[in-house]
Write an enzyme that holds these catalytic residues in place. Structure first.
Site, short mmCIF file in Angstrom:
data_model
loop_
_atom_site.label_atom_id
_atom_site.label_comp_id
_atom_site.label_asym_id
_atom_site.label_seq_id
_atom_site.Cartn_x
_atom_site.Cartn_y
_atom_site.Cartn_z
CB CYS A 119 -24.19 4.73 33.52
SG CYS A 119 -24.05 4.28 35.36
CE LYS A 159 -17.25 6.97 28.54
NZ LYS A 159 -16.58 6.96 29.76
#
Length: 385
Positions: A119, A159
């Site tokens: 993010c 991720k």
């Protein structure tokens, strides 16, 4: 309507521990988008792994009501329910995974857990979370280790992005550490955090990571069409793809991806009447989950994506942006004439765009990569991003 393109070589299924993902396609978590209705809709077009909206570990551990609702599996997900977690404290992450796996707080045991270290949002990075966190490699490893140990036989993946910026690259260390700590795979978005969603994703780093680790590497970034996915696999050697913005207003992309990875040249180019049917189906699924008014209100954000490139009168567009019921939606869609799919929008970016900007970081964050302490105040209290 379909079109045909050059036939490609089929891609093998993706193996994540005991979970087989065939085709090797993953829907990326997107806040306010990848709820049960959208996951169900996408799954109706093609198989793959469909990840829920990002769940905050602190909110889950504290049994926040909204978070417990968000983490519920959709019908048909019993064997492949996938959850992405955001967390910055190993103990909290471990406890959240235990709740999912052992207590089945989602109503079903997840088949897969992903950890979000990608993010780039300033409110996250300025506290040391998201794509800022892999810089603290010891802390990063501790979080992955805690999740893997708590998950047992449920595969855990990671991720991330290339790094904070070109001077602070983290993905190679992150890949090695994730592998050493037992992660089943790693996804790399081909941008740095300071790029946000600007410019073009650099897939060469995905290829470099494939060379560096033995666990599967999944590629992410600028996958607008199925043939972009084929090109990414050919150029990087990645084991599969993670699709985010490319499917906004185009859930049939997952049918194209399934065909492409099976070696088929078929691609979908739906006329407007077909698109209108998909739009109504999407709103109907949202209404079933949230009630008709809330479901149709939630659907409004999708309208512009579905209509991109189509000729639609301004009065109908305005009305669709305020639609409140399923019958009203059907009537408005019937007022739009049928027309071929606007091929000019194929391959064009969708969803959020932004200009690059320096990454907001906590004071002194870059000074010590081996500091194991969780960043102060980085825990999020709500899920979704």
């Amino acid at each position: 309507m379909t079109s045909t393109l050059e036939r490609a070589t089929a891609l093998p299924p993706l193996q994540l521990g005991g979970l087989t993902v065939d085709p090797a396609v993953v829907l990326a978590p997107m806040a306010g988008i990848t709820n049960p209705a959208f996951r169900t809709l996408c799954r109706e077009f093609g198989a793959g792994l469909y990840v829920c909206e990002m769940i905050t570990t602190r909110a889950l551990v504290e049994r926040n009501v909204k978070t417990l609702q968000m983490v519920q599996a959709a019908p048909g997900e019993a064997d492949a329910f996938s959850v992405q977690l955001y967390g910055v404290d190993p103990a909290t992450v471990g406890r959240a995974v235990e709740m999912l796996v052992d207590e089945e707080v989602a109503g079903t045991r997840p088949a897969h857990i992903d950890l979000n270290f990608g993010c780039p949002v300033p409110k996250v990075t300025r506290k040391g979370g998201g794509s800022a966190l892999p810089w603290r490699r010891v802390l990063f490893g501790n979080i992955v280790r805690a999740a893997v140990r708590a998950a047992g036989d449920v595969p855990v993946t990671v991720k991330t992005r290339i790094g904070i910026d070109p001077e602070h690259v983290t993905y190679l260390d992150a890949g090695r550490i994730a592998q050493d700590e037992g992660a089943a795979a790693i996804t790399l978005h081909g941008r740095t955090a300071d790029q946000l969603y600007s410019g073009t994703a650099d897939w060469s780093h995905i290829a470099r990571l494939v060379e560096e680790v033995s666990i599967p590497v999944l590629g992410n970034g600028d996958l607008w069409e199925a043939d972009d996915a084929l090109r990414m696999v050919a150029e990087t050697g990645c084991a599969g793809v993670v699709v985010g913005r490319g499917c906004l207003g185009r859930p049939w992309l997952f049918g194209d991806l399934a065909a492409a990875f099976a070696g088929s040249p078929r691609r979908t180019l739906p006329g407007f009447r077909e698109v209108a049917a998909v739009m109504h189906r999407h709103a109907t699924l949202l209404a079933a989950d949230q009630g008709e008014l809330h479901g149709c209100t939630d659907f409004r954000k999708h309208v512009a994506w579905y209509l991109k490139g189509f000729s639609v009168g301004s009065d109908v567009r305005r009305a669709l942006a305020m639609v409140s019921g399923l019958d009203e939606l059907a009537e408005l869609l019937d007022r739009i004439p049928d027309q071929p799919y606007p091929e000019a929008v194929l391959g064009a970016p969708r969803g959020r765009t932004s200009q690059p900007r320096p990454v907001a970081l906590p004071e002194g964050w870059l000074a010590d990569r081996d500091d194991p302490r969780p960043p102060a105040g980085a825990e999020l209290e709500t899920s979704g991003g």
